[in-house]
Design a protein around this motif. Structure first.
Motif, PDB file in Angstrom:
ATOM      1  N   LEU A 128     -27.336  12.245 -11.060  1.00 30.39           N
ATOM      2  CA  LEU A 128     -28.720  11.363 -11.122  1.00 30.39           C
ATOM      3  C   LEU A 128     -29.541  11.890  -9.974  1.00 30.39           C
ATOM      4  CD1 LEU A 128     -27.536   7.836 -12.098  1.00 30.39           C
ATOM      5  CD2 LEU A 128     -28.530   9.611 -13.451  1.00 30.39           C
ATOM      6  N   ALA A 129     -28.845  12.593  -8.763  1.00 27.14           N
ATOM      7  CA  ALA A 129     -29.758  12.950  -7.513  1.00 27.14           C
ATOM      8  C   ALA A 129     -30.414  14.289  -8.149  1.00 27.14           C
ATOM      9  CB  ALA A 129     -28.761  13.247  -6.449  1.00 27.14           C
TER      10      ALA A 129
ATOM     11  N   LYS B 118     -33.491  13.123  -9.794  1.00 22.39           N
ATOM     12  CA  LYS B 118     -34.578  12.310  -9.063  1.00 22.39           C
ATOM     13  C   LYS B 118     -35.172  13.560  -8.042  1.00 22.39           C
ATOM     14  CE  LYS B 118     -32.379   7.926  -8.866  1.00 22.39           C
ATOM     15  NZ  LYS B 118     -31.591   6.901  -8.099  1.00 22.39           N
TER      16      LYS B 118
ATOM     17  N   ALA C 101     -17.648   8.140 -10.289  1.00 22.88           N
ATOM     18  CA  ALA C 101     -19.006   7.598  -9.478  1.00 22.88           C
ATOM     19  C   ALA C 101     -19.595   8.825  -8.705  1.00 22.88           C
ATOM     20  CB  ALA C 101     -18.646   6.415  -8.834  1.00 22.88           C
ATOM     21  N   ASP C 102     -18.876   9.615  -8.213  1.00 26.02           N
ATOM     22  CA  ASP C 102     -19.492  10.719  -7.396  1.00 26.02           C
ATOM     23  C   ASP C 102     -20.064  11.967  -8.291  1.00 26.02           C
ATOM     24  OD1 ASP C 102     -18.827   9.571  -4.811  1.00 26.02           O
ATOM     25  OD2 ASP C 102     -16.926  10.751  -4.813  1.00 26.02           O
TER      26      ASP C 102
ATOM     27  N   ILE D 204     -21.215  11.034 -11.550  1.00 22.50           N
ATOM     28  CA  ILE D 204     -22.701  10.484 -11.748  1.00 22.50           C
ATOM     29  C   ILE D 204     -23.770  10.383 -10.780  1.00 22.50           C
ATOM     30  CG2 ILE D 204     -23.716   8.294 -12.616  1.00 22.50           C
ATOM     31  CD1 ILE D 204     -20.873   7.844 -13.906  1.00 22.50           C
ATOM     32  N   ASP D 205     -23.616  10.277  -9.630  1.00 26.56           N
ATOM     33  CA  ASP D 205     -24.188  10.007  -8.675  1.00 26.56           C
ATOM     34  C   ASP D 205     -25.117  11.322  -8.335  1.00 26.56           C
ATOM     35  OD1 ASP D 205     -24.001   7.309  -8.221  1.00 26.56           O
ATOM     36  OD2 ASP D 205     -22.649   7.599  -6.301  1.00 26.56           O
ATOM     37  N   ARG D 206     -24.206  12.638  -8.353  1.00 23.96           N
ATOM     38  CA  ARG D 206     -24.564  13.983  -8.166  1.00 23.96           C
ATOM     39  C   ARG D 206     -25.558  14.238  -9.357  1.00 23.96           C
ATOM     40  NH1 ARG D 206     -19.996  18.596  -8.311  1.00 23.96           N
ATOM     41  NH2 ARG D 206     -19.401  16.959  -6.872  1.00 23.96           N
TER      42      ARG D 206
ATOM     43  N   ARG E 253     -20.555   8.419 -18.050  1.00 26.56           N
ATOM     44  CA  ARG E 253     -20.631   6.816 -18.120  1.00 26.56           C
ATOM     45  C   ARG E 253     -19.997   6.347 -19.563  1.00 26.56           C
ATOM     46  NH1 ARG E 253     -26.507   4.892 -16.431  1.00 26.56           N
ATOM     47  NH2 ARG E 253     -26.452   5.068 -14.424  1.00 26.56           N
TER      48      ARG E 253
ATOM     49  N   ALA F 245     -24.550  12.822 -16.884  1.00 22.71           N
ATOM     50  CA  ALA F 245     -24.379  11.497 -16.323  1.00 22.71           C
ATOM     51  C   ALA F 245     -24.019  10.448 -17.329  1.00 22.71           C
ATOM     52  CB  ALA F 245     -25.688  11.191 -15.663  1.00 22.71           C
TER      53      ALA F 245
END
Length: 202
Positions: free
Chosen positions: A127-128, A131, A120-121, A123-125, A111, A107
């Motif tokens: 960071l998911a 988490k 963005a998808d 990065i979101d993947r 960035r 990620a």
């Protein structure tokens, strides 16, 4: 021995922590694969850090290989149990912590690309994954003093390294508030010189 790595790499930090816990002296050679003209690939054909160069010039790479070797060099402060179910569980913790770092690094690198080229998808993947890993770690740790119960092991050192990397690169995740049991263990680890002396910095 000579350790080749950087101050910002979580994988390098993990090895430095293990070397400190095992009280093994070494030369730290600061090299980053992202620096123009770096010599990392001279030691590791994959061009990745960390690399541990032994006294006979054998180069070991991948932090998981390195820390297992280090743990076997001296009998003091054993971090891996003997081959059995518990050892597999320690290695699973390490794989999970390293996987969290893998996702966070992915990620971070995305960035750093020009804004118009970032996904963005993607990065979101990543960071998911981070988490989900945090939630799983928190559930597995539960109310235990250490990952494996009452004694510190490689599982804790890997976990602490991963959490420290999130503090360094992704403070906005604020995992301490959502996972207080992880925060309690991390605070305990940070009281150890091996962690306090290796806090990442640019």
């Amino acid at each position: 021995m000579k350790l080749i790595g950087s101050h910002t790499s979580p994988y390098t930090r993990k090895v430095r922590i293990v070397l400190a816990e095992k009280k093994i002296e070494y030369d730290f050679v600061v090299e980053s694969p992202w620096t123009p003209g770096n010599k990392v690939a001279d030691y590791n054909p994959l061009g990745k850090i960390p690399v541990l160069v032994l006294d006979d010039d054998t180069a070991l790479f991948d932090s998981r290989v390195i820390v297992e070797y280090i743990d076997n060099v001296t009998p003091n402060n054993k971090l891996f149990p003997a081959p059995n179910r518990e050892r597999i569980e320690v290695k699973r913790w390490e794989a999970l912590a390293d996987g969290l770092c893998d996702a966070a690094v992915a990620a971070l690198l995305e960035r750093k690309r020009p804004a118009n080229e970032q996904s963005a998808d993607w990065i979101d993947r990543q960071l998911a994954k981070v988490k989900r890993a945090l939630a799983f770690m928190s559930e597995e740790l539960d109310d235990k003093s250490f990952c494996m119960g009452t004694h510190i092991s490689m599982a804790d050192l890997a976990l602490g390294t991963a959490l420290g990397y999130l503090n360094f690169r992704f403070p906005e995740i604020a995992w301490q508030a959502s996972h207080p049991n992880l925060s309690k263990l991390y605070d305990k680890l940070m009281q150890r010189p091996a962690f306090a002396d290796t806090i990442p910095h640019e």
